[in-house]
Write a protein that holds these residues in place. Structure first.
Motif, mmCIF file in Angstrom:
data_model
loop_
_atom_site.group_PDB
_atom_site.id
_atom_site.type_symbol
_atom_site.label_atom_id
_atom_site.label_comp_id
_atom_site.label_asym_id
_atom_site.label_seq_id
_atom_site.Cartn_x
_atom_site.Cartn_y
_atom_site.Cartn_z
ATOM 1 N N SER A 57 44.355 1.858 -38.652
ATOM 2 C CA SER A 57 44.057 2.978 -39.550
ATOM 3 C C SER A 57 43.865 4.262 -38.761
ATOM 4 O O SER A 57 43.532 4.239 -37.575
ATOM 5 N N ARG A 58 44.082 5.377 -39.454
ATOM 6 C CA ARG A 58 43.729 6.679 -38.887
ATOM 7 C C ARG A 58 42.496 7.162 -39.648
ATOM 8 O O ARG A 58 42.530 7.342 -40.867
ATOM 9 N N SER A 59 41.410 7.334 -38.926
ATOM 10 C CA SER A 59 40.134 7.680 -39.550
ATOM 11 C C SER A 59 40.165 9.095 -40.110
ATOM 12 O O SER A 59 41.096 9.870 -39.850
ATOM 13 N N GLU A 60 39.121 9.446 -40.860
ATOM 14 C CA GLU A 60 39.031 10.797 -41.405
ATOM 15 C C GLU A 60 38.979 11.837 -40.293
ATOM 16 O O GLU A 60 39.368 12.983 -40.489
ATOM 17 N N GLY A 61 38.530 11.438 -39.123
ATOM 18 C CA GLY A 61 38.511 12.352 -37.990
ATOM 19 C C GLY A 61 39.800 12.372 -37.205
ATOM 20 O O GLY A 61 39.892 13.080 -36.187
ATOM 21 N N GLY A 62 40.811 11.604 -37.624
ATOM 22 C CA GLY A 62 42.114 11.604 -36.966
ATOM 23 C C GLY A 62 42.271 10.592 -35.858
ATOM 24 O O GLY A 62 43.333 10.534 -35.227
ATOM 25 N N GLU A 63 41.258 9.760 -35.604
ATOM 26 C CA GLU A 63 41.318 8.782 -34.523
ATOM 27 C C GLU A 63 41.984 7.501 -35.005
ATOM 28 O O GLU A 63 41.754 7.058 -36.134
ATOM 29 N N ILE A 64 42.828 6.914 -34.165
ATOM 30 C CA ILE A 64 43.464 5.642 -34.510
ATOM 31 C C ILE A 64 42.498 4.510 -34.209
ATOM 32 O O ILE A 64 41.942 4.410 -33.105
ATOM 33 N N LYS A 65 42.295 3.645 -35.198
ATOM 34 C CA LYS A 65 41.414 2.499 -35.075
ATOM 35 C C LYS A 65 42.204 1.217 -35.334
ATOM 36 O O LYS A 65 43.108 1.196 -36.180
ATOM 37 N N VAL A 66 41.867 0.157 -34.609
ATOM 38 C CA VAL A 66 42.401 -1.173 -34.890
ATOM 39 C C VAL A 66 41.203 -2.071 -35.153
ATOM 40 O O VAL A 66 40.384 -2.315 -34.263
ATOM 41 N N SER A 84 53.596 7.056 -35.966
ATOM 42 C CA SER A 84 54.177 7.702 -37.146
ATOM 43 C C SER A 84 53.978 6.878 -38.410
ATOM 44 O O SER A 84 54.208 7.386 -39.518
ATOM 45 N N GLU A 85 53.539 5.628 -38.288
ATOM 46 C CA GLU A 85 53.235 4.826 -39.474
ATOM 47 C C GLU A 85 51.884 5.203 -40.076
ATOM 48 O O GLU A 85 51.612 4.876 -41.233
ATOM 49 N N THR A 93 50.255 -1.610 -46.547
ATOM 50 C CA THR A 93 50.171 -0.215 -46.136
ATOM 51 C C THR A 93 49.539 0.592 -47.262
ATOM 52 O O THR A 93 49.552 0.172 -48.424
ATOM 53 N N GLY A 94 48.957 1.734 -46.916
ATOM 54 C CA GLY A 94 48.342 2.568 -47.940
ATOM 55 C C GLY A 94 47.570 3.715 -47.333
ATOM 56 O O GLY A 94 47.693 4.014 -46.135
ATOM 57 N N ASN A 95 46.768 4.354 -48.165
ATOM 58 C CA ASN A 95 45.902 5.438 -47.714
ATOM 59 C C ASN A 95 44.582 5.327 -48.458
ATOM 60 O O ASN A 95 44.555 5.256 -49.685
ATOM 61 N N TYR A 111 46.935 3.660 -43.312
ATOM 62 C CA TYR A 111 46.712 2.392 -42.628
ATOM 63 C C TYR A 111 47.900 1.456 -42.842
ATOM 64 O O TYR A 111 48.674 1.606 -43.795
ATOM 65 N N VAL A 112 48.053 0.509 -41.922
ATOM 66 C CA VAL A 112 48.960 -0.626 -42.066
ATOM 67 C C VAL A 112 48.195 -1.872 -41.627
ATOM 68 O O VAL A 112 47.246 -1.784 -40.831
#
Length: 435
Positions: free
Chosen positions: A69-78, A48-49, A95-97, A56-57
């Motif tokens: 981060s959550r990529s433009e395709g919706g996948e969570i990346k570390v 939810s962050e 944090t940001g976008n 991203y955080v």
């Protein structure tokens, strides 16, 4: 300490001492980063962050800076927070976008999935054969568990499900109470303090011995809630060093009651949990534990002494301990709630967390002061040589049949150091194996 197997039930639970150098020595700390943190699944964030593409955080995995981060395709990346050109810290905000991360040194630009998108004068200076794919941000393996995001840079490590093992049975009692899943409605907060990370880890793994001494003021003020009454409890150990301590109100009548949760939601909780999970969680006063090496939690119903009119709300606090150095720890905390509970309930749970287990609350003030003071004698040459940390309390306790049937080695000793002994035996085995 001597090396030991990390399988439950394979090590005699006997007298145990820990050399103080394990809490102060910089060489030990460097070995931990390789032997422990690089070989583990580590909590980094809650889903939810980063709910939307571009969110991203920034976090730590041990001492490594990462971007979740959550990529433009919706996948969570570390992603390792370092430009692949010269290693400059890439993202400086907490944090940001953004769709892209741009290095402030030479302007290399990366998409939020880690791919390299732009190199200033790249074709001119590197030539037409320059392989951008070879310079993508270094990514970790990612897995989630009821909204919790874990990551590891160890490509050979087992799956997260296997890593958590039987601890999942107990974590689900707090994370699977609603079909809507979980949320971290207030995000997270971080602070640093003096003290070795292992002191907090072993405390949350199962230390019930210190409560009425270190936290006496809480009992005197009448804000300990169910923990101040008659309770019965167990300590439980699992493969890979995980451990927990669970209490419930002593002499509870048969039935399924979940204090701290709205009574109209009790049938849903009982339905979502297995019968054994529901029995374990029923009439709970406190459950706290550790996912090895550095993720801990505290779950407790609302304590007493707070504002009248506030709804009763159980607090489930997640904690993360990252060792900035042998004597300094960065801690990250989250309140995790059922996603669909109303705002008033969540606010009450947050107040409970901040009052009882926030960074400046009476619980944390007591504990952090003790963690700091434990380092002072260890800094002296004679103190370091003559003093060892003693974990002999309730050695040889027998396995126990509690009020529920659950996995792990269950010891019927609510006040014990069996979980701390288990933590340090596992810790040393990993350190020895990582030499």
């Amino acid at each position: 300490m001597t090396a030991a197997s990390t399988g439950t039930g394979t090590v005699p639970d006997t007298s145990f001492m820990v050399d103080r150098a394990y809490f102060t020595d910089r060489d030990v700390w460097r070995r931990e980063l390789d032997g422990i943190f690089k070989r583990s699944w580590l909590l980094v964030a809650h889903e939810s962050e980063v709910p939307s593409p571009g969110d991203y955080v920034t976090r730590r995995m041990g001492t490594d800076e990462v971007i979740v981060s959550r990529s433009e395709g919706g996948e969570i990346k570390v992603l390792l927070n370092a430009c692949t050109h010269r290693g400059t810290l890439l993202c400086k905000a907490d944090t940001g976008n953004t769709a892209h991360f741009r290095c402030g040194y030479h302007g290399w630009t990366f998409a939020n999935d880690g791919s390299l998108r732009g190199v200033p004068r790249g074709r001119e200076l590197y030539g037409p054969g320059f392989d951008k794919g070879a310079f993508a941000l270094r990514g970790a393996r990612v897995a989630t568990f009821y909204g919790l995001i874990f990551a590891t840079f160890d490509q050979e490590l087992c799956s997260l499900a296997e890593y958590l093992g039987d601890m999942r049975f107990y974590l689900e009692c707090m994370l699977n109470v609603s079909g809507a899943g979980t949320a971290a409605p207030y995000g997270s907060y971080r602070f640093t303090h003096l003290g070795n990370w292992k002191l907090e880890a072993d405390n949350l793994a199962g230390d019930g011995y210190h409560l009425r001494h270190a936290h006496r003021a809480g009992f005197d003020m009448g804000i300990m809630g169910a923990q101040a009454g008659a309770v019965e409890g167990v300590c439980v150990q699992f493969e890979r060093g995980h451990a927990l301590r669970a209490q419930r109100a002593a002499g509870s009548e048969p039935g399924l009651r979940f204090p701290g949760y709205p009574q109209e939601r009790w049938p849903e909780i009982a339905e979502r949990l297995s019968p054994d999970q529901a029995r374990m969680f029923s009439d709970s006063s406190v459950v706290h534990g550790l996912v090895f090496p550095n993720m801990a939690w505290v779950h407790t119903p609302r304590a007493g002494g707070f504002d009248p009119g506030e709804p009763e709300a159980a607090m489930f606090q997640l904690r993360l301990f990252n060792p900035i150095g042998p004597e300094e720890t960065e801690e990250t905390n989250w309140l995790v709630t059922p996603a669909d509970y109303d705002d008033a309930w969540k606010a009450s749970a947050f107040k409970t967390m901040q009052r009882q287990h926030g960074a400046t609350s009476f619980f944390e003030s007591d504990d952090l002061e003790n963690f700091r003071r434990m380092l002072q004698p260890a800094g002296g040459r004679v103190g370091r040589e003559l003093l060892k940390s003693n974990f002999d309390l309730a050695t040889g306790s027998e396995p126990f049949k509690p009020w529920f049937s659950g996995p792990g080695r269950i010891v019927g000793s609510d006040v014990s150091e069996v979980n701390q002994r288990w933590f340090y035996r596992t810790y040393l085995a990993w350190m020895e194996a990582g030499k």
